[in-house]
Design a protein around this motif. Structure first.
Motif, PDB file in Angstrom:
ATOM      1  N   LEU A   1      45.589  27.291  37.547  1.00 29.83           N
ATOM      2  CA  LEU A   1      44.799  27.795  38.671  1.00 29.83           C
ATOM      3  C   LEU A   1      45.414  27.346  39.999  1.00 29.83           C
ATOM      4  O   LEU A   1      45.554  28.140  40.939  1.00 29.83           O
ATOM      5  CB  LEU A   1      43.354  27.307  38.519  1.00 29.83           C
ATOM      6  CG  LEU A   1      42.314  27.909  39.464  1.00 29.83           C
ATOM      7  CD1 LEU A   1      40.937  27.923  38.801  1.00 29.83           C
ATOM      8  CD2 LEU A   1      42.225  27.166  40.782  1.00 29.83           C
TER       9      LEU A   1
ATOM     10  N   LEU B   1      42.548  29.152  47.014  1.00 32.16           N
ATOM     11  CA  LEU B   1      41.984  28.230  46.026  1.00 32.16           C
ATOM     12  C   LEU B   1      40.492  28.506  45.825  1.00 32.16           C
ATOM     13  O   LEU B   1      39.999  28.531  44.692  1.00 32.16           O
ATOM     14  CB  LEU B   1      42.223  26.795  46.507  1.00 32.16           C
ATOM     15  CG  LEU B   1      42.069  25.656  45.508  1.00 32.16           C
ATOM     16  CD1 LEU B   1      42.863  25.917  44.231  1.00 32.16           C
ATOM     17  CD2 LEU B   1      42.524  24.346  46.153  1.00 32.16           C
TER      18      LEU B   1
ATOM     19  N   ASP C   1      38.915  31.352  46.340  1.00 29.96           N
ATOM     20  CA  ASP C   1      38.765  32.631  45.619  1.00 29.96           C
ATOM     21  C   ASP C   1      38.968  32.436  44.116  1.00 29.96           C
ATOM     22  O   ASP C   1      38.229  32.986  43.297  1.00 29.96           O
ATOM     23  CB  ASP C   1      39.805  33.660  46.099  1.00 29.96           C
ATOM     24  CG  ASP C   1      39.510  34.153  47.502  1.00 29.96           C
ATOM     25  OD1 ASP C   1      38.432  33.826  48.037  1.00 29.96           O
ATOM     26  OD2 ASP C   1      40.372  34.860  48.062  1.00 29.96           O
ATOM     27  N   LEU C   2      39.979  31.664  43.760  1.00 33.73           N
ATOM     28  CA  LEU C   2      40.248  31.445  42.334  1.00 33.73           C
ATOM     29  C   LEU C   2      39.155  30.605  41.696  1.00 33.73           C
ATOM     30  O   LEU C   2      38.816  30.796  40.528  1.00 33.73           O
ATOM     31  CB  LEU C   2      41.625  30.796  42.141  1.00 33.73           C
ATOM     32  CG  LEU C   2      42.766  31.809  42.217  1.00 33.73           C
ATOM     33  CD1 LEU C   2      44.095  31.126  42.498  1.00 33.73           C
ATOM     34  CD2 LEU C   2      42.860  32.589  40.896  1.00 33.73           C
ATOM     35  N   GLN C   3      38.609  29.661  42.460  1.00 38.39           N
ATOM     36  CA  GLN C   3      37.492  28.871  41.932  1.00 38.39           C
ATOM     37  C   GLN C   3      36.302  29.791  41.622  1.00 38.39           C
ATOM     38  O   GLN C   3      35.667  29.659  40.566  1.00 38.39           O
ATOM     39  CB  GLN C   3      37.075  27.783  42.925  1.00 38.39           C
ATOM     40  CG  GLN C   3      36.024  26.837  42.346  1.00 38.39           C
ATOM     41  CD  GLN C   3      35.459  25.876  43.386  1.00 38.39           C
ATOM     42  OE1 GLN C   3      35.466  26.160  44.586  1.00 38.39           O
ATOM     43  NE2 GLN C   3      34.964  24.743  42.918  1.00 38.39           N
TER      44      GLN C   3
ATOM     45  N   CYS D   1      36.479  32.934  40.880  1.00 35.20           N
ATOM     46  CA  CYS D   1      36.848  33.697  39.679  1.00 35.20           C
ATOM     47  C   CYS D   1      36.655  32.877  38.419  1.00 35.20           C
ATOM     48  O   CYS D   1      36.214  33.399  37.393  1.00 35.20           O
ATOM     49  CB  CYS D   1      38.329  34.079  39.727  1.00 35.20           C
ATOM     50  SG  CYS D   1      38.613  35.595  40.581  1.00 35.20           S
ATOM     51  N   ALA D   2      37.041  31.600  38.489  1.00 38.33           N
ATOM     52  CA  ALA D   2      36.884  30.728  37.325  1.00 38.33           C
ATOM     53  C   ALA D   2      35.407  30.612  36.962  1.00 38.33           C
ATOM     54  O   ALA D   2      35.046  30.674  35.785  1.00 38.33           O
ATOM     55  CB  ALA D   2      37.495  29.353  37.595  1.00 38.33           C
ATOM     56  N   ALA D   3      34.566  30.484  37.984  1.00 41.79           N
ATOM     57  CA  ALA D   3      33.126  30.392  37.749  1.00 41.79           C
ATOM     58  C   ALA D   3      32.631  31.654  37.037  1.00 41.79           C
ATOM     59  O   ALA D   3      31.863  31.587  36.072  1.00 41.79           O
ATOM     60  CB  ALA D   3      32.382  30.190  39.070  1.00 41.79           C
TER      61      ALA D   3
ATOM     62  N   LEU E   1      34.384  33.866  35.234  1.00 37.83           N
ATOM     63  CA  LEU E   1      34.912  33.932  33.857  1.00 37.83           C
ATOM     64  C   LEU E   1      34.162  32.973  32.949  1.00 37.83           C
ATOM     65  O   LEU E   1      33.856  33.299  31.800  1.00 37.83           O
ATOM     66  CB  LEU E   1      36.388  33.547  33.840  1.00 37.83           C
ATOM     67  CG  LEU E   1      37.412  34.613  34.197  1.00 37.83           C
ATOM     68  CD1 LEU E   1      38.806  34.008  34.242  1.00 37.83           C
ATOM     69  CD2 LEU E   1      37.379  35.733  33.156  1.00 37.83           C
ATOM     70  N   GLY E   2      33.878  31.782  33.473  1.00 33.84           N
ATOM     71  CA  GLY E   2      33.202  30.758  32.680  1.00 33.84           C
ATOM     72  C   GLY E   2      31.752  31.108  32.416  1.00 33.84           C
ATOM     73  O   GLY E   2      31.160  30.678  31.425  1.00 33.84           O
ATOM     74  N   ALA E   3      31.161  31.903  33.325  1.00 34.95           N
ATOM     75  CA  ALA E   3      29.732  32.199  33.223  1.00 34.95           C
ATOM     76  C   ALA E   3      29.430  33.362  32.276  1.00 34.95           C
ATOM     77  O   ALA E   3      28.279  33.650  32.004  1.00 34.95           O
ATOM     78  CB  ALA E   3      29.174  32.534  34.609  1.00 34.95           C
ATOM     79  N   GLU E   4      30.488  34.061  31.795  1.00 30.37           N
ATOM     80  CA  GLU E   4      30.220  35.167  30.870  1.00 30.37           C
ATOM     81  C   GLU E   4      29.433  34.639  29.674  1.00 30.37           C
ATOM     82  O   GLU E   4      29.775  33.595  29.135  1.00 30.37           O
ATOM     83  CB  GLU E   4      31.536  35.796  30.415  1.00 30.37           C
ATOM     84  CG  GLU E   4      32.180  36.597  31.533  1.00 30.37           C
ATOM     85  CD  GLU E   4      33.444  37.300  31.067  1.00 30.37           C
ATOM     86  OE1 GLU E   4      33.789  37.179  29.874  1.00 30.37           O
ATOM     87  OE2 GLU E   4      34.068  37.959  31.896  1.00 30.37           O
TER      88      GLU E   4
END
Lengths: 197, 197
Positions: free
Chosen positions: B150, B179, B181-183, B185-187, B189-192
């Motif tokens: 990341l 950074l 924006d990617l955080q 996105c990570a949230a 993806l992780g929240a699916e």
């Protein structure tokens, strides 16, 4: 006319991996590989462009499988479901019958820095293929890139766990676990109150 | 004894980038670079191992900066704060005075597939350096790997945005946004609900 040789591709692969293991990658010639397999050099070149392709040809096929699997998901599928589909599509390449070959291949690459570089470049190619496939189904660029890195990281982790001498677990199960673990990590990274805390 | 040449390193860099741009990377020799800079070949070799290092030497320095910045964070710092510190540590390399050089370098690399491969390998090296630094401060392996991907993705995005002809925004600001924006996105993806939905 060349005769049709049953299982020529796999016989050549097994011969090549055995010779790379015994004498090293650099010291092995295509003539020796064909000879060990009981086939001709021209048969070798009908299946592989060069000896390096014996090690890396599979990764081109993998990029196509990943893209195809993502393209085949339902329009409503989550990004995670797309990654899971991509990883599962690799399962036919990682059967128990191929476990020994994968172990040999790993050791050959670990012993040669040029091959390690090639492996890293192939990894980058897989990652681009996944990101492109995600963008093609509407993911924004940032999501596509991060999800592709996450998916390829899961794939690399799963492959490394599968290709250990003691492993008995099927690749698909290992891949599922690796993806879930990375999803949990992404959630934790994303949940930090402020990335510049 | 060789004379001390003021700013020799930067003069050589500017001469090399100008020649790579004018005649192509492959066609340019070290002798021509030294000559264009008004310096000797031996002065060149005191600063760079070869002409490729003019393009990639900075990335070795960057790996050290990233590691050092992460090592210097407070023990209580979040992973995100570590990544932010790493990205900020690169700011002295991306000043407005170096903007033109960065544009030239990008175009030179884009025109040469061997240099593109080298760039990908250097990227992998930066990623390993960040993952190692995160592991050294106690991050588990999965978190260290994903956070490093990341962080390097944020760095690559920020650098690409900074090194466009029209850009006026300072690198550190761009890096901060990338950074964040990617955080986010990570949230997401992780929240699916389930990655195998």
């Amino acid at each position: 006319m060349a005769r049709w040789e049953p299982n020529a591709r796999e016989r050549l692969e097994r011969a090549a991996l055995a010779l790379f293991t015994e004498h090293g990658y650099d010291a092995t010639t295509v003539a020796e590989i064909a000879d060990r397999a009981g086939l001709s050099k021209s048969t070798f070149f009908r299946h592989y462009a060069d000896k390096r392709e014996v090690l890396f040809g599979g990764q081109n096929a993998l990029a196509d499988r990943f893209s195809e699997a993502i393209r085949a998901t339902a329009p409503s599928a989550t990004i995670g479901a797309c990654l899971a589909a991509a990883l599962e599509s690799a399962a036919p390449a990682f059967t128990s019958a191929r476990h020994g070959l994968a172990l040999q291949r790993r050791a050959i690459i670990a012993a040669n820095s040029e091959l390690q570089e090639r492996e890293l470049l192939k990894r980058a190619g897989l990652c681009s293929a996944v990101a492109d496939a995600l963008r093609a189904r509407g993911a924004d660029d940032t999501t596509a890139r991060l999800a592709a890195e996450l998916g390829i990281l899961a794939f690399g982790t799963a492959f490394a766990r599968w290709a250990t001498p003691e492993n008995q677990q099927p690749y698909a199960e290992i891949a599922h676990t690796a993806l879930r673990d990375l999803q949990a990590c992404a959630a934790a990274l994303g949940a930090e109150p402020d990335i510049r805390a």
